[in-house]
Write a protein that holds these residues in place. Structure first.
Motif, PDB file in Angstrom:
ATOM      1  N   VAL A   5      74.035  69.485  31.553  1.00 15.78           N
ATOM      2  CA  VAL A   5      72.536  69.402  32.783  1.00 15.78           C
ATOM      3  C   VAL A   5      74.029  69.508  34.203  1.00 15.78           C
ATOM      4  O   VAL A   5      73.852  70.418  34.613  1.00 15.78           O
ATOM      5  CB  VAL A   5      71.957  68.800  32.966  1.00 15.78           C
ATOM      6  CG1 VAL A   5      71.302  68.531  34.642  1.00 15.78           C
ATOM      7  CG2 VAL A   5      70.895  68.461  31.885  1.00 15.78           C
ATOM      8  N   ALA A   6      74.797  68.591  34.242  1.00 17.90           N
ATOM      9  CA  ALA A   6      75.275  67.994  35.909  1.00 17.90           C
ATOM     10  C   ALA A   6      76.337  69.831  35.525  1.00 17.90           C
ATOM     11  O   ALA A   6      76.333  70.351  36.744  1.00 17.90           O
ATOM     12  CB  ALA A   6      76.304  67.772  36.096  1.00 17.90           C
ATOM     13  N   HIS A   7      76.815  70.748  34.859  1.00 19.07           N
ATOM     14  CA  HIS A   7      77.721  71.397  34.903  1.00 19.07           C
ATOM     15  C   HIS A   7      76.232  73.036  34.393  1.00 19.07           C
ATOM     16  O   HIS A   7      77.086  73.810  35.411  1.00 19.07           O
ATOM     17  CB  HIS A   7      78.391  72.054  33.813  1.00 19.07           C
ATOM     18  CG  HIS A   7      80.445  70.963  34.121  1.00 19.07           C
ATOM     19  ND1 HIS A   7      80.584  69.841  34.028  1.00 19.07           N
ATOM     20  CD2 HIS A   7      80.620  71.637  34.578  1.00 19.07           C
ATOM     21  CE1 HIS A   7      81.496  69.656  34.490  1.00 19.07           C
ATOM     22  NE2 HIS A   7      81.503  70.675  35.162  1.00 19.07           N
ATOM     23  N   SER A   8      75.618  72.746  33.930  1.00 23.98           N
ATOM     24  CA  SER A   8      74.906  73.929  33.936  1.00 23.98           C
ATOM     25  C   SER A   8      74.092  74.114  35.302  1.00 23.98           C
ATOM     26  O   SER A   8      73.972  75.471  36.393  1.00 23.98           O
ATOM     27  CB  SER A   8      73.554  73.524  33.366  1.00 23.98           C
ATOM     28  OG  SER A   8      74.030  73.848  32.189  1.00 23.98           O
ATOM     29  N   VAL A   9      73.717  72.780  36.121  1.00 24.49           N
ATOM     30  CA  VAL A   9      73.225  73.067  37.817  1.00 24.49           C
ATOM     31  C   VAL A   9      74.651  74.175  38.412  1.00 24.49           C
ATOM     32  O   VAL A   9      74.230  74.868  39.300  1.00 24.49           O
ATOM     33  CB  VAL A   9      72.734  71.905  38.185  1.00 24.49           C
ATOM     34  CG1 VAL A   9      72.560  71.977  39.240  1.00 24.49           C
ATOM     35  CG2 VAL A   9      71.438  71.475  37.125  1.00 24.49           C
ATOM     36  N   HIS A  10      75.396  73.645  38.461  1.00 24.79           N
ATOM     37  CA  HIS A  10      77.112  73.629  39.196  1.00 24.79           C
ATOM     38  C   HIS A  10      76.997  75.155  38.667  1.00 24.79           C
ATOM     39  O   HIS A  10      76.998  76.288  40.089  1.00 24.79           O
ATOM     40  CB  HIS A  10      78.241  73.121  38.728  1.00 24.79           C
ATOM     41  CG  HIS A  10      79.502  73.641  38.847  1.00 24.79           C
ATOM     42  ND1 HIS A  10      80.270  75.400  37.922  1.00 24.79           N
ATOM     43  CD2 HIS A  10      80.400  74.222  39.660  1.00 24.79           C
ATOM     44  CE1 HIS A  10      80.755  75.561  38.322  1.00 24.79           C
ATOM     45  NE2 HIS A  10      81.101  74.843  40.124  1.00 24.79           N
TER      46      HIS A  10
END
Length: 101
Positions: free
Chosen positions: A56-61
């Motif tokens: 999720v963290a990298h998808s938001v990024h």
């Protein structure tokens, strides 16, 4: 299980040593705290990539990088925002969110 334990260790190092590491950077010094933070960050990057535990963290990024207004922010800042988003989506306790924030 091993990757989770390593991630917890890295999180503890980051929470404990980040302030001292930032201070070291401000004075152009290499300190044990700075070395621990760099090592923990490098290890977390590898574990996150291999396990998908921070998807999720990298998808938001990735979404933020499509917005011109976010161009001034670093990869780490955008992933950090994504991590906070992930904590909310996972329903983590408010105390954990505040500690990471």
């Amino acid at each position: 299980e091993t990757s989770t334990a390593l991630c917890r260790l890295c999180k503890d190092i980051l929470l404990e040593d980040s302030a001292a590491a930032i201070q070291a950077l401000d004075t152009n010094a290499v300190t044990p705290a700075l070395e621990r933070v760099v090592e923990a960050n490098t290890l977390l990057s590898g574990i996150g990539f291999e396990t998908g535990g921070i998807c999720v963290a990298h998808s938001v990024h990735n979404g933020l990088t499509t917005q011109a207004v976010c161009a001034e922010y670093t990869h780490g800042e955008k992933v950090a925002f994504g991590l906070l988003t992930q904590l909310v989506l996972e329903g983590r306790p408010q105390e954990e969110f505040k500690k990471i924030q």
